[in-house]
Design a protein around this motif. Structure first.
Motif, PDB file in Angstrom:
ATOM      1  N   UNK A 157       3.463  10.916  -9.447  1.00  0.00           N
ATOM      2  CA  UNK A 157       2.888   9.577  -9.562  1.00  0.00           C
ATOM      3  C   UNK A 157       3.989   8.553  -9.809  1.00  0.00           C
ATOM      4  N   UNK A 158       3.788   7.326  -9.393  1.00  0.00           N
ATOM      5  CA  UNK A 158       2.666   6.900  -8.564  1.00  0.00           C
ATOM      6  C   UNK A 158       2.837   7.397  -7.131  1.00  0.00           C
ATOM      7  N   UNK A 159       1.739   7.690  -6.487  1.00  0.00           N
ATOM      8  CA  UNK A 159       1.712   7.952  -5.050  1.00  0.00           C
ATOM      9  C   UNK A 159       0.890   6.829  -4.447  1.00  0.00           C
ATOM     10  N   UNK A 160       1.512   6.111  -3.530  1.00  0.00           N
ATOM     11  CA  UNK A 160       0.918   4.899  -2.982  1.00  0.00           C
ATOM     12  C   UNK A 160       0.505   5.160  -1.545  1.00  0.00           C
ATOM     13  N   UNK A 161      -0.757   4.877  -1.237  1.00  0.00           N
ATOM     14  CA  UNK A 161      -1.232   5.021   0.135  1.00  0.00           C
ATOM     15  C   UNK A 161      -1.431   3.628   0.705  1.00  0.00           C
ATOM     16  N   UNK A 162      -0.729   3.378   1.807  1.00  0.00           N
ATOM     17  CA  UNK A 162      -0.838   2.095   2.495  1.00  0.00           C
ATOM     18  C   UNK A 162      -2.079   2.098   3.387  1.00  0.00           C
ATOM     19  N   UNK A 163      -2.447   0.923   3.866  1.00  0.00           N
ATOM     20  CA  UNK A 163      -3.633   0.782   4.703  1.00  0.00           C
ATOM     21  C   UNK A 163      -3.584   1.559   5.999  1.00  0.00           C
ATOM     22  N   UNK A 164      -2.379   1.930   6.461  1.00  0.00           N
ATOM     23  CA  UNK A 164      -2.262   2.706   7.701  1.00  0.00           C
ATOM     24  C   UNK A 164      -2.257   4.209   7.436  1.00  0.00           C
ATOM     25  N   UNK A 165      -2.431   4.606   6.168  1.00  0.00           N
ATOM     26  CA  UNK A 165      -2.473   6.022   5.830  1.00  0.00           C
ATOM     27  C   UNK A 165      -1.155   6.603   5.373  1.00  0.00           C
ATOM     28  N   UNK A 166      -0.086   5.825   5.429  1.00  0.00           N
ATOM     29  CA  UNK A 166       1.217   6.309   4.989  1.00  0.00           C
ATOM     30  C   UNK A 166       1.191   6.552   3.493  1.00  0.00           C
ATOM     31  N   UNK A 167       1.668   7.721   3.070  1.00  0.00           N
ATOM     32  CA  UNK A 167       1.745   8.047   1.654  1.00  0.00           C
ATOM     33  C   UNK A 167       3.190   7.865   1.210  1.00  0.00           C
ATOM     34  N   UNK A 168       3.390   6.964   0.250  1.00  0.00           N
ATOM     35  CA  UNK A 168       4.716   6.732  -0.314  1.00  0.00           C
ATOM     36  C   UNK A 168       4.790   7.450  -1.652  1.00  0.00           C
ATOM     37  N   UNK A 169       5.619   8.475  -1.737  1.00  0.00           N
ATOM     38  CA  UNK A 169       5.706   9.218  -2.994  1.00  0.00           C
ATOM     39  C   UNK A 169       6.667   8.542  -3.964  1.00  0.00           C
ATOM     40  N   UNK A 170       6.130   7.808  -4.908  1.00  0.00           N
ATOM     41  CA  UNK A 170       6.980   7.204  -5.921  1.00  0.00           C
ATOM     42  C   UNK A 170       6.901   5.695  -5.970  1.00  0.00           C
ATOM     43  N   UNK A 171       7.584   5.173  -6.950  1.00  0.00           N
ATOM     44  CA  UNK A 171       7.610   3.740  -7.242  1.00  0.00           C
ATOM     45  C   UNK A 171       8.452   2.980  -6.221  1.00  0.00           C
ATOM     46  N   UNK A 172       7.980   1.816  -5.841  1.00  0.00           N
ATOM     47  CA  UNK A 172       8.768   0.855  -5.062  1.00  0.00           C
ATOM     48  C   UNK A 172       8.637  -0.493  -5.733  1.00  0.00           C
ATOM     49  N   UNK A 173       9.741  -1.244  -5.881  1.00  0.00           N
ATOM     50  CA  UNK A 173       9.633  -2.597  -6.436  1.00  0.00           C
ATOM     51  C   UNK A 173       8.775  -3.471  -5.517  1.00  0.00           C
ATOM     52  N   UNK A 174       8.210  -4.525  -6.090  1.00  0.00           N
ATOM     53  CA  UNK A 174       7.297  -5.413  -5.370  1.00  0.00           C
ATOM     54  C   UNK A 174       7.870  -5.871  -4.029  1.00  0.00           C
ATOM     55  N   UNK A 175       9.094  -6.374  -4.011  1.00  0.00           N
ATOM     56  CA  UNK A 175       9.680  -6.906  -2.774  1.00  0.00           C
ATOM     57  C   UNK A 175       9.697  -5.854  -1.663  1.00  0.00           C
ATOM     58  N   UNK A 176      10.089  -4.635  -2.025  1.00  0.00           N
ATOM     59  CA  UNK A 176      10.136  -3.565  -1.017  1.00  0.00           C
ATOM     60  C   UNK A 176       8.743  -3.153  -0.558  1.00  0.00           C
ATOM     61  N   UNK A 177       7.808  -3.124  -1.484  1.00  0.00           N
ATOM     62  CA  UNK A 177       6.450  -2.746  -1.152  1.00  0.00           C
ATOM     63  C   UNK A 177       5.801  -3.796  -0.242  1.00  0.00           C
ATOM     64  N   UNK A 178       5.988  -5.062  -0.560  1.00  0.00           N
ATOM     65  CA  UNK A 178       5.447  -6.155   0.254  1.00  0.00           C
ATOM     66  C   UNK A 178       6.080  -6.111   1.645  1.00  0.00           C
TER      67      UNK A 178
END
Length: 183
Positions: A157-178
């Motif tokens: 955790x965190x595991x982040x799932x984007x709207x296209x189904x991509x699973x990002x394993x781990x933290x990303x800072x706001x700028x990179x995530x946006x």
């Protein structure tokens, strides 16, 4: 034969069971390459009602992320401190429970207390700040969300799932995530 790496791996098996391929299934149509396995995972996550999630809605939503989170995870806490910035950027944050220690653990009990509280958003924030939260019990989705996380490939955790189904394993800072969301 023991194959522990197969726990959440997708298998494509011949009808007689003699052959299998472990991994994602892709569909190719002309220039288009689509990961059908990722689409199936996303469909399972998207099928969850927002009423079973803890949602921080962006006023001008342009995208959403679904985050498998643990209240005791340091990187989850870092991401949570940035929810307001994500919301300002047009990103709605939808939380699902993923107590890394498993069902029945101390983290699991805390997450049940959060989901069963009168104000889950407040108590989630308090729990992520390390504050003591009152014990609550109710019929809740925490174990189901944990199991879904295992099914879709969450390993931490965190595991982040984007709207296209991509699973990002781990933290990303706001700028990179946006940026990753194309906003």
């Amino acid at each position: 034969m023991s194959l522990p790496w197969l726990v959440s791996t997708v298998l494509h098996v011949t009808q007689d069971g003699k052959y299998f391929v472990a991994g994602d299934l892709y569909r190719v149509e002309g220039e288009l390459l689509e990961n059908e396995t990722e689409k199936a995972k996303l469909a399972k996550v998207e099928a969850i009602a927002e009423s079973d999630m803890i949602v921080y809605k962006a006023p001008n939503e342009r995208a959403h992320i679904t985050v498998f989170t643990d209240v005791d995870c340091v990187y989850c806490r870092m991401l949570h401190k940035e929810v307001a910035q994500l919301n300002e950027s047009g990103v709605t944050v939808r939380y699902l429970a993923y107590p890394r220690s498993g069902v029945g653990s101390e983290s699991y009990q805390k997450m049940v207390s959060v989901w069963c509280s009168d104000d889950p958003k407040k108590w989630l924030t308090d729990a992520k700040l390390g504050k003591s939260i009152p014990a609550n019990k109710c019929v809740n989705p925490v174990a189901d969300q944990y199991n879904l996380g295992n099914e879709v490939g969450v390993r931490g955790t965190p595991s982040i799932i984007l709207g296209d189904g991509t699973l990002l394993p781990g933290y990303l800072p706001v700028a990179q995530l946006v940026e990753r969301l194309g906003l």
